[in-house]
Design an enzyme around this catalytic site. Structure first.
Site, PDB file in Angstrom:
ATOM      1  N   ARG A 127       0.865  -1.184   0.000  1.00  7.97           N
ATOM      2  CA  ARG A 127       0.000   0.000   0.000  1.00  7.97           C
ATOM      3  C   ARG A 127       0.896   1.227   0.000  1.00  7.97           C
ATOM      4  O   ARG A 127       2.116   1.101   0.071  1.00  7.97           O
ATOM      5  CB  ARG A 127      -0.943  -0.001   1.214  1.00  7.97           C
ATOM      6  CG  ARG A 127      -0.239  -0.093   2.547  1.00  7.97           C
ATOM      7  CD  ARG A 127      -1.222  -0.269   3.681  1.00  7.97           C
ATOM      8  NE  ARG A 127      -0.541  -0.204   4.968  1.00  7.97           N
ATOM      9  CZ  ARG A 127      -1.137  -0.345   6.148  1.00  7.97           C
ATOM     10  NH1 ARG A 127      -2.436  -0.571   6.203  1.00  7.97           N
ATOM     11  NH2 ARG A 127      -0.456  -0.269   7.264  1.00  7.97           N
ATOM     12  N   ASN A 165      -4.999   7.306   4.350  1.00  8.24           N
ATOM     13  CA  ASN A 165      -4.620   6.452   5.470  1.00  8.24           C
ATOM     14  C   ASN A 165      -3.112   6.539   5.682  1.00  8.24           C
ATOM     15  O   ASN A 165      -2.335   6.227   4.783  1.00  8.24           O
ATOM     16  CB  ASN A 165      -4.994   4.993   5.192  1.00  8.24           C
ATOM     17  CG  ASN A 165      -4.600   4.059   6.319  1.00  8.24           C
ATOM     18  OD1 ASN A 165      -5.208   4.073   7.381  1.00  8.24           O
ATOM     19  ND2 ASN A 165      -3.566   3.259   6.099  1.00  8.24           N
ATOM     20  N   GLU A 166      -2.720   7.019   6.850  1.00  8.65           N
ATOM     21  CA  GLU A 166      -1.301   7.030   7.235  1.00  8.65           C
ATOM     22  C   GLU A 166      -0.421   7.577   6.115  1.00  8.65           C
ATOM     23  O   GLU A 166       0.495   6.903   5.623  1.00  8.65           O
ATOM     24  CB  GLU A 166      -0.859   5.627   7.649  1.00  8.65           C
ATOM     25  CG  GLU A 166      -1.576   5.107   8.891  1.00  8.65           C
ATOM     26  CD  GLU A 166      -1.114   3.730   9.336  1.00  8.65           C
ATOM     27  OE1 GLU A 166      -0.425   3.047   8.550  1.00  8.65           O
ATOM     28  OE2 GLU A 166      -1.426   3.331  10.473  1.00  8.65           O
ATOM     29  N   GLU A 319      -6.794   3.975  15.497  1.00  9.32           N
ATOM     30  CA  GLU A 319      -6.467   2.551  15.419  1.00  9.32           C
ATOM     31  C   GLU A 319      -5.676   2.141  16.656  1.00  9.32           C
ATOM     32  O   GLU A 319      -4.798   2.873  17.119  1.00  9.32           O
ATOM     33  CB  GLU A 319      -5.597   2.242  14.191  1.00  9.32           C
ATOM     34  CG  GLU A 319      -6.272   2.398  12.849  1.00  9.32           C
ATOM     35  CD  GLU A 319      -5.341   1.977  11.714  1.00  9.32           C
ATOM     36  OE1 GLU A 319      -4.357   1.237  11.984  1.00  9.32           O
ATOM     37  OE2 GLU A 319      -5.579   2.386  10.567  1.00  9.32           O
ATOM     38  N   GLU A 367      -1.956  -8.627   6.951  1.00  8.29           N
ATOM     39  CA  GLU A 367      -2.297  -8.411   8.358  1.00  8.29           C
ATOM     40  C   GLU A 367      -3.239  -9.478   8.915  1.00  8.29           C
ATOM     41  O   GLU A 367      -4.001  -9.214   9.853  1.00  8.29           O
ATOM     42  CB  GLU A 367      -2.903  -7.017   8.529  1.00  8.29           C
ATOM     43  CG  GLU A 367      -1.894  -5.903   8.249  1.00  8.29           C
ATOM     44  CD  GLU A 367      -2.441  -4.513   8.498  1.00  8.29           C
ATOM     45  OE1 GLU A 367      -1.862  -3.791   9.317  1.00  8.29           O
ATOM     46  OE2 GLU A 367      -3.454  -4.158   7.873  1.00  8.29           O
ATOM     47  N   HIS A 370      -3.009  -9.866  12.615  1.00  8.92           N
ATOM     48  CA  HIS A 370      -3.273  -8.685  13.438  1.00  8.92           C
ATOM     49  C   HIS A 370      -4.626  -8.891  14.119  1.00  8.92           C
ATOM     50  O   HIS A 370      -5.633  -9.155  13.471  1.00  8.92           O
ATOM     51  CB  HIS A 370      -3.292  -7.437  12.556  1.00  8.92           C
ATOM     52  CG  HIS A 370      -3.365  -6.159  13.315  1.00  8.92           C
ATOM     53  ND1 HIS A 370      -2.300  -5.297  13.420  1.00  8.92           N
ATOM     54  CD2 HIS A 370      -4.367  -5.588  14.020  1.00  8.92           C
ATOM     55  CE1 HIS A 370      -2.639  -4.255  14.153  1.00  8.92           C
ATOM     56  NE2 HIS A 370      -3.904  -4.415  14.521  1.00  8.92           N
TER      57      HIS A 370
END
Length: 687
Positions: A127, A165-166, A319, A367, A370
C-alpha cells in the site's frame, strides 16, 4: 502553522455534533466488509450492537472495489453497507481510499510508483504505492473523493470523513523532482538565495540553473544537509497539500462534518503541527509493543502530543489493537485487561474516541495475524468479551467527552529539529530525537505532572516550566520567543544540542548553543561526545553530591550563569557541566551533558518545585493520574480524576477527597486499592 481561533471553534462545533449524534465517546473501528461474503455483514451488524459499537470506518482500502476500471464505478455494495449500519444505529466514518491505487491504474501509469533514494521502484502489492506529486494519481484520487462526496454527504449513517490512510510515501522520482524544484522556486526568490541557504560554496555545489536542482537521491557518500532538510519540508507539505485538496472537496459537500486523517506514533516524515492545523481533529494509530514493560510511557508521550497539536482539543484513537500486532517480529498478545487499560489511558490523556484496527480479523493478506474486535475464533472469546465490557463502560461515560486537561509544563517537540538533527554528519549521528524527548518526559510522567507538547512557534505564556530537549534548529524569531518567556518569569530547561543551527541548517557562530547563549549565560567552545556505550565521566554538585554522565559532554564556560554541577573526571575535569542563569524575572537551566537519571530527575523536580507545579495526585510508581475538567458536550461543567494502575500487581492510592466511582457508582474517599491493570474514574463534580 498557527491554528486560528475561529477555525478551532468551527472544528469544535463539528466534533461536538459528532459526539452528540453518536451518544458520547466514539467506539468501534475499521470495518472491511469487502473482504467478506454478504451473509457475514448482518452478523457483523448485530455483533457491533452487542459490543456497543457506535462508529465504524469504511472503505479505507476499497479503491479497487469502488472504481473497478478507469471511470467505471460500483458503489452498490457500499450503499448496502451504509444502509445496514444506519439500520443498526451505527455511524460511519467514511474514508477516501487513496492509500491503495488499484492495479489497473498502476498498469496504466507505472511511473506513479514511488522511487526510493537508491533509484529502486516501490512495487505493487503493498500500500502507499504512489508518488503524491504524480498528476494522474492526484486527479484520479480527487475525482473519487468528489464522487464519494456527491453520493454519501447526505446519507443518514455518515458521521465524519476520513481522508486517505497514514500518509507517508516518500518518492525521489521525476514527478517528485519536478514538484520539489517548483517548491524551491516559491521559497527562494533566486538561485543566489538558494545557494546561500544551502551553503553550496562547500564542496563546489553551486547551482547556475534551476534545472540543475534535483531531489537529494542517494549519493556515493554524504549529501548536503540543508538540501535534505528542505526535501523533508517539501515532502510533508506536498502530502499535506493533497490532503487539503481532498478535504476541501468533502467540505463542500459536508460543511458540518469533521474531516481527519490518521497520524502515527513518532512519525518523522510529516510535520504534524502543520497537519493538525488543517484538520478538525487529531487522530492517532497507536501500537505499543506488549513485550515492553514501559510501553505505556512512550504511548503517554504520543497521547500528550496528539492532545497538544490542536491546543488541548479532544482527539481520537483511530487505530489500536485488541491483542497481537502484526508489525512486530514476535506477535505477543496483550494480557487480559491491557486493552482496556490502554484505552482508558488514551481517554485520561484527552481522547474522546476509542477505535480499533479492525472489526473482524482478516483471514488472508499481510495483516491476517493482526488481532481484531472479532478474532479468527469468532465472538466466543476472551477478547470479544473484553470488547463488549469496554463498550458497555464507555457508553455510560458520555459526559466525559469535551472535557480537557490543563498543563503548566511544556516540552518542545519540533519536526524541523527532528529532521535537521538526524541527517547525519554531526558529532553524534546516532542520536534519536524522539527518544531524547522521551528521556525528559519520563520523570514528569512518573511524577504525575500533566505535560503539553509545544513547538518553536507556540505561545508559552501559560507554562511555568518549558523543557527543550535537543532543540537543535531554532530560528531567530523562536530564539527571541524563548528569551522573552524567561525574561517574563518562566523557567527554561535546555539540553545539549540545542540552538546549534538556524532555519537553513547552518551553524550559528560564536560558541554553542548559539541561539540561546544569551539567555543561558553560558557557552561551549567544543563538543565532546563520549566514545563508547560504557564511557562515563563523573560529576559533582556544590552541596557535595555526585553523579555521572554518558554519551555527550561539552567544554562549557559559565558567563553570568551559576554552576550547578561540574565534571570531576575525564578531559573536562574542573569545568561546568550544568548551569543555571537568572535572566529577567526567570531562569534558564542548561545541561551540557547527558546526566544520569538520578541527577536529571532531581534537576527537573527542583524546577517544578520552584515553579509551584503540583502533581495531579501523589501515587506509587506505575500509577498514573490525570484530570479532565471543563464543559462536557452535554453542556455541564465536569471534573474527572482518572487513576490507572500500569503495574501487574495491586497498588494502594490515596485519592484524598475522592468522589463517585463512575465505573461502579460507589462513593470513594481516602485510601483505595487498585487491582493490577485497574482503572478508577472519579467524578469529582459529584464528590
Amino acid at each position: 502553522m498557527t491554528i486560528h481561533p475561529e477555525d478551532l471553534r468551527t472544528a469544535e462545533a463539528r466534533l461536538q455534533q459528532l459526539h452528540q449524534r453518536i451518544g458520547g465517546i466514539a467506539y468501534g473501528g475499521d470495518y472491511n466488509p469487502e473482504q467478506w461474503p454478504r451473509e457475514v455483514w448482518l452478523e457483523d451488524a448485530k455483533l457491533m450492537q452487542q459490543a456497543g459499537v457506535n462508529l465504524v470506518t469504511l472503505a479505507v482500502f476499497a479503491w479497487s472495489r469502488l472504481e473497478i476500471s478507469d471511470g467505471v464505478f460500483d458503489f452498490g455494495w457500499l450503499d448496502d453497507v451504509m444502509d445496514l449500519m444506519h439500520q443498526h444505529g451505527i455511524g460511519v466514518d467514511l474514508a477516501t481510499p487513496d492509500a491503495v491505487p488499484p492495479a489497473w491504474l498502476v498498469e496504466q501509469h507505472p511511473d506513479m510508483m514511488p522511487e526510493r533514494a537508491d533509484g529502486s521502484i516501490f512495487g505493487f502489492g503493498s500500500r502507499q504505492h504512489f508518488d503524491v506529486s504524480h498528476p494522474v494519481y492526484r486527479a484520479k484520487s480527487l475525482a473519487l473523493a468528489e464522487k464519494m462526496g456527491e453520493r454519501y454527504a447526505k446519507h443518514p449513517a455518515l458521521r465524519m470523513w476520513h481522508v486517505g490512510n497514514e500518509y507517508g510515501p516518500v518518492s525521489y522520482g521525476p514527478w517528485a523532482e519536478k514538484a520539489f524544484r517548483a517548491w524551491l522556486q516559491r521559497k527562494y526568490s533566486s538561485l543566489d538565495e538558494l545557494n546561500e541557504a544551502w551553503s553550496t560554496a562547500v564542496w563546489g555545489q553551486l547551482y547556475t540553473d534551476w534545472n540543475q536542482v534535483r531531489v537529494p537521491a542517494q549519493p556515493r557518500t554524504w549529501s548536503n544537509p540543508s538540501r535534505r532538510l528542505d526535501f523533508h519540508r517539501f515532502t510533508s507539505e506536498s502530502m499535506l497539500e493533497h490532503f487539503t485538496a481532498e478535504r476541501d472537496i468533502l467540505r463542500r459537500h459536508s460543511p458540518d462534518l469533521p474531516i481527519v486523517t490518521n497520524f502515527m506514533r513518532f512519525y518523522k516524515t510529516n510535520d504534524y503541527w502543520a497537519w493538525a492545523a488543517e484538520e478538525d481533529a487529531v487522530a492517532l494509530d497507536i501500537y505499543p509493543d506488549p513485550r515492553e514493560d514501559d510501553a505505556h510511557v512512550a504511548a503517554a508521550l504520543n497521547f500528550d502530543l496528539m492532545r497538544s497539536l490542536r491546543q488541548g482539543q479532544p482527539w481520537m484513537v483511530m487505530e489500536q489493537a485488541t491483542g497481537a500486532v502484526s508489525q512486530w517480529s514476535v506477535n505477543v498478545s496483550k494480557l487480559p485487561g491491557k486493552m482496556r487499560l490502554g484505552s482508558y489511558q488514551a481517554i485520561a490523556q484527552g481522547a474522546d474516541s476509542i477505535l480499533f484496527f479492525q472489526w473482524r480479523q482478516a483471514k488472508g493478506g499481510t495483516e491476517r495475524y493482526h488481532s481484531a474486535m472479532v478474532n479468527h475464533a469468532g465472538p466466543n472469546t476472551r477478547i470479544f468479551r473484553e470488547v463488549c465490557g469496554l463498550g458497555e463502560e464507555l457508553n455510560a461515560l458520555g459526559d466525559l467527552t469535551g472535557t480537557r486537561s490543563t498543563a503548566h509544563v511544556a516540552i518542545v517537540f519540533d519536526w524541523d529539529c527532528w529532521w535537521a538533527l538526524e541527517l547525519g554528519n554531526s558529532p553524534r549521528s546516532d542520536l534519536n530525537y524522539a527518544q531524547e524527548v522521551l528521556r525528559f518526559y519520563r520523570p514528569l510522567f512518573d511524577a504525575n505532572i500533566t505535560v503539553d507538547l509545544v513547538n518553536a512557534n507556540s505561545d508559552l505564556s501559560a507554562y511555568s516550566v518549558v523543557i527543550m530537549p535537543a532543540s537543535y534548529l531554532l530560528t531567530d524569531l523562536a530564539a527571541r520567543r524563548f528569551e522573552d518567556y524567561v525574561s517574563d518569569g518562566g523557567r527554561l530547561v535546555v539540553s545539549y544540542l540545542s540552538g546549534i543551527v538556524d532555519q537553513n541548517n547552518t551553524i550559528r557562530l560564536g560558541g554553542y548553543p548559539g541561539a540561546l547563549r544569551n539567555v543561558l549565560g553560558a557557552w561551549s567552545e567544543e563538543m565532546h561526545p563520549l566514545a563508547g556505550d560504557g564511557e562515563q565521566v563523573k560529576l559533582s554538585t556544590p552541596d557535595g553530591g555526585t553523579s555521572s554522565a554518558t554519551y555527550w559532554t561539552e567544554h562549557l564556560h559559565a558567563e553570568t550563569a551559576d554552576v550547578v554541577a561540574s565534571y570531576t573526571s575525564g578531559r573536562l575535569a574542573g569545568t561546568p557541566a550544568v548551569t543555571r542563569n537568572s535572566f529577567g524575572e526567570g531562569s534558564a537551566l542548561y545541561l551540557s551533558a547527558r546526566v544520569d537519571e538520578g541527577l536529571l530527575n532531581q534537576l527537573l523536580y527542583d524546577e517544578l518545585l520552584a515553579a509551584g507545579v503540583e502533581p495531579e495526585l501523589k501515587a506509587p510508581t506505575g500509577v498514573q493520574a490525570r484530570r479532565r475538567a471543563g464543559k462536557s458536550v452535554d453542556g455541564t461543567s465536569r471534573s474527572f480524576l482518572m487513576v490507572l494502575n500500569h503495574n501487574d500487581a495491586p497498588a494502594s492510592v490515596d485519592v484524598l477527597d475522592g468522589g463517585t466511582d463512575r465505573l461502579t457508582g460507589g462513593a470513594v474517599r481516602g485510601l483505595v486499592e487498585l487491582p493490577a491493570n485497574g482503572v478508577l474514574i472519579l467524578d469529582e463534580t459529584a464528590g
